[in-house]
Design an enzyme around this catalytic site. Structure first.
Site, mmCIF file in Angstrom:
data_model
loop_
_atom_site.group_PDB
_atom_site.id
_atom_site.type_symbol
_atom_site.label_atom_id
_atom_site.label_comp_id
_atom_site.label_asym_id
_atom_site.label_seq_id
_atom_site.Cartn_x
_atom_site.Cartn_y
_atom_site.Cartn_z
ATOM 1 N N ASP A 1 0.854 -1.167 0.000
ATOM 2 C CA ASP A 1 0.000 0.000 0.000
ATOM 3 C C ASP A 1 0.914 1.248 0.000
ATOM 4 O O ASP A 1 2.135 1.154 0.063
ATOM 5 C CB ASP A 1 -0.960 -0.031 1.204
ATOM 6 C CG ASP A 1 -2.217 0.791 0.945
ATOM 7 O OD1 ASP A 1 -3.268 0.488 1.530
ATOM 8 O OD2 ASP A 1 -2.137 1.738 0.125
HETATM 9 C C1 GLC Z 1 -4.321 4.201 -0.188
HETATM 10 C C2 GLC Z 1 -5.256 3.095 0.204
HETATM 11 C C3 GLC Z 1 -5.415 2.016 -0.822
HETATM 12 C C4 GLC Z 1 -5.228 2.595 -2.214
HETATM 13 C C5 GLC Z 1 -3.802 3.106 -2.327
HETATM 14 C C6 GLC Z 1 -3.523 3.735 -3.693
HETATM 15 O O1 GLC Z 1 -3.536 4.608 0.889
HETATM 16 O O2 GLC Z 1 -4.997 2.442 1.445
HETATM 17 O O3 GLC Z 1 -6.720 1.467 -0.663
HETATM 18 O O4 GLC Z 1 -5.461 1.598 -3.192
HETATM 19 O O5 GLC Z 1 -3.484 4.036 -1.307
HETATM 20 O O6 GLC Z 1 -4.308 4.866 -3.867
#
Ligand code: GLC
Length: 747
Positions: free
Chosen positions: A282
């Site tokens: 993430d």
């Molecule tokens: C965010 C979220 C995740 C998302 C990622 C990219 O922090 O936790 O759900 O897909 O970043 O945007």
């Protein structure tokens, strides 16, 4: 769904891993690339960067140089400007040494321009087919924007309403979540037409929905027994439906942040499930291992994450900038890097990117057909919690007061994850009522107060808060106009809830009440003595006992998307009928959290509840939802056969047609492996019945219905006694006892 319980654990091999086999065209191409790639190019494939959303936000010369060096494998959010996306791709394909195409990923949780209801609302339709249709549209709109990778479906289980991300989930039940996630993967990956295809991304692996106190980014307090039977099945069904990627979650589990959790990433995801796709971290989670205190520095963080099974680094460049040394100094086996690169290249091959790297981007057209689907989704996501014979509104009503901050707010209808939703596309509740009310009806719309006393803000990806305008209300507004409008009306429709900016990621709440001065607004309206229909907009089940008690009817609308207002207006006037069922229980008080219908049994049933009293039950349990007619369940019995069935008769005893969502619940009375839940959903069927019509429903008592996962990850069905319900919701109706004779079987 023909009554066959969804084969949660049926193994599907096509669509995942079939490509890339040694000797296959994909395998040959990948091995040839691996042989030719430098260490820097290999680590580049494991690096995802943010390019800026538009050319203005992009340092083009720096970006083009990085891409030409072959040291970038994917981008995120780089498709606001389709020409920018193709220009970046051209640098990779035509100007880098090996010409490996890039992945372009983005969060498409509930639609692109066609914004559907947020996940927790969509799940209330109890319809995997509907989910698949919606994600099929999302996939086609994603491709039209130049995306080939979407970070969806969100598979986390919603176990605590204080956690803001319950909004994105499919609710508190693992079976419903698994069924819906499988359908979403089918819609996202199979639906896309044309040469391009989409890689879905199951997120956030795993246990995120049980963070302590609902506080985001925190420790998830989950034991292996609960992990196996609650949190893992919604991911397993997505894997078995062919999902090509997985995103590791921000939380820690058993003391280890998931981005570096070898037991779950390498042990379960790869070792037990044989997942052939790749795992992406993430947002900056690799480097966050330093803040967790698990890694001394970003170099150690990168080594821990890659070794655990996290293949791609979102945004930090730690892999690219530190792992070459780790390999050279023997701290990381070179084979680990090669294996991660193989997984990434295999997904790119499966998406056809080597042949079709460029997106034929088209403007996103919002067709009438898409609007109709968005309205159908919104209609089926709304849950009628209460109705004291006031809905549907009578055609003879002359004056309707529509009061509240959600009555005519376009942004709030879009919900918390609608990056490309356009407020101009939104139909608000006021718009919807104006369309369907009779000409001679008098609709008065009064906002009354703001959605919150704080300026509306959104949490950006870097954690900063972006103010979305809206003045802070520091003192209670003058409710004079509200009282007058209510006083003059035959009925009041109250549009209340919580702001979308308080939901979703980083949307933790310590209370589950109305925000700002909305409770004061409600009190003023309730003081006028007119019948109130409350319509609640939120990303989580709020605890509003006063609203439930003093309203004549309550519709729970979640964040309903661009057609939310149209759907709600038609429901209010009886043009359509409610059929939604709660995908997450509505608690009486935040002090009960976390509490779900499928809670484990205890040694002292019904005891140990809070001294305040009355908190052993939810206000409304999972599966609850009324219609505009009435259904009676009778003749529940076991029908011996091979396999045995459980059957019941359902009759529409009301005066109008309706759709009933019939639910099958199971309780295993005794299990020596461990404590089983007091009840578990294991089947659904939707019955459309005319007034007076009855129908028999049957559920097969197969292994998928009766079984559970052992701590060691084996599916097991025990001989013994079970209680079975065919019911309109959890915790309702009487069960029938069933003696299952089959000896234990291992999956
Ligand atoms: C965010 C979220 C995740 C998302 C990622 C990219 O922090 O936790 O759900 O897909 O970043 O945007």
């Amino acid at each position: 769904m023909c009554g066959e319980p969804f084969r949660l654990f049926s193994v599907r091999t096509e669509g995942n891993g079939a490509s890339g086999l040694p000797g296959s065209p994909c395998g040959v191409r990948i091995e040839e690339l691996i042989r030719r790639m430098s260490p820097g190019e290999k680590l580049g494939q494991l690096t995802q960067l943010f390019s800026g959303r538009t050319r203005e936000e992009t340092d083009w010369s720096l970006l083009a140089a990085e891409v030409r060096s072959g040291r970038v494998g994917a981008f995120i959010w780089a498709v606001q400007d389709p020409e920018l996306r193709n220009a970046i791709q051209r640098e990779a394909v035509e100007h880098s040494r090996l010409g490996i195409p890039l992945l372009f990923g983005m969060d498409v949780i509930h639609g692109v321009r066609t914004v559907f209801p947020i996940g927790i609302g969509m799940a209330c339709a109890f319809s995997p087919e509907l989910f698949e249709c919606a994600q099929r549209v999302a996939a086609e709109e994603s491709l039209a924007m130049g995306l080939n990778w979407v970070f969806a479906p969100m598979c986390d289980l919603a176990r605590d309403p204080r956690w803001g991300r319950v909004a994105e989930s499919c609710g508190e039940d693992p079976w419903l979540s698994a069924v819906c996630n499988a359908a979403q993967v089918e819609g996202l990956q199979a639906g896309a037409s044309g040469p391009g295809r989409i890689a879905a991304c199951l997120k956030h692996f795993v246990g995120y929905g049980s963070v302590l106190g609902g506080r985001d980014y925190n420790e998830a307090d989950v034991n292996m027994w609960s992990l196996r039977n609650l949190h893992l099945p919604p991911f397993l069904s997505g894997i078995r439906s062919g999902a090509r990627t997985v995103m590791s979650s921000f939380n820690s589990l058993d003391g280890m942040p998931m981005v570096a959790n070898h037991v779950l990433l390498h042990g379960v995801l790869r070792g037990e499930w044989g997942f052939p796709g790749f795992v992406v971290s993430d947002w900056q989670a690799v480097e966050e291992l330093v803040a967790w205190g698990v890694a001394a520095d970003r170099r150690e963080a990168a080594e821990l994450a890659l070794r655990a099974g996290n293949d791609m680094d979102m945004l930090t460049r730690a892999y690219r900038e530190t792992l070459e040394g780790a390999v050279n100094e023997g701290r990381i086996e070179g084979g680990l890097v090669d294996e991660a690169v193989r997984r990434v290249l295999r997904v790119k091959w499966e998406l056809g990117l080597f042949e079709h790297p460029y997106a034929k981007t088209e403007p996103l057209e919002l067709t009438a057909e898409k609007r109709a689907l968005a309205k159908r989704c919104a209609t089926e996501s709304v849950v009628l919690l209460k109705n004291e014979s006031v809905l549907p509104l009578s055609g003879s009503l002359k004056t309707i007061a529509l009061i509240g901050p959600f009555a005519d707010d376009r942004e709030e209808m879009l919900g918390c994850w609608a990056e490309w939703g356009r407020v101009a596309d939104v139909v608000t509740l006021a718009d919807g009522l104006r369309r369907v009310l009779p000409q001679d009806a008098d609709l008065r719309v009064v906002q009354g107060c703001a959605v919150t006393t704080k300026p509306k803000t959104r949490t950006l990806q870097d954690g900063s808060l972006r103010c979305e305008g809206g003045e802070a209300e520091t003192s209670a507004p003058d409710f004079g106009g509200v009282a007058a409008a209510a006083q003059a009306a035959d009925v009041v429709v109250l549009a209340i809830g919580e702001p979308r900016s308080w939901t979703g990621e980083n949307g933790t709440r310590a209370a589950l009440g109305l925000t700002g001065f909305q409770q004061a607004l409600f009190d003023v309206v309730a003081g006028q003595g007119k019948p109130i229909v409350s319509v609640v907009f939120s990303g989580r089940p709020l605890s509003l006992p006063d609203v439930w008690r003093r309203s004549a009817a309550v519709l729970y609308a979640w964040q309903p998307g661009i057609e939310g207002g149209a759907a709600l207006a038609e429901l209010l006037l009886g043009v359509s009928s409610p059929s939604g069922r709660l995908s997450m229980s509505v608690l009486k008080d935040v002090g009960q959290a976390p509490m779900a219908y499928n809670h484990p049994k205890t040694g002292r049933p019904g005891q140990g509840q809070a001294r305040e009293g009355g908190l052993g039950r939810a206000a409304f349990w999972f599966g609850h939802g009324l219609t505009y007619t009435r259904f009676v369940y009778r003749d529940l019995k076991i029908q011996p056969g091979c396999p045995t069935k459980v059957v019941a008769t359902v009759q529409n005893t009301g005066d109008r047609a309706g759709v009933e969502t019939v639910q099958l619940y199971v309780r295993q009375l005794s299990c020596r492996e461990g404590v089983r839940p007091q009840q578990e959903l294991r089947g659904i069927q939707k019955l459309a019945l005319e007034a007076g019509q009855a129908a028999e429903v049957a559920f097969l008592l197969s292994d998928e219905v009766l079984g559970y996962w052992t701590r060691e990850g084996r599916w097991r069905v025990d001989a013994g006694s079970y209680w079975l319900w065919i019911a309109p919701s959890a915790c309702s109706g009487e069960p029938v006892c069933y003696e299952h004779a089959t000896a234990p079987s291992g999956a």
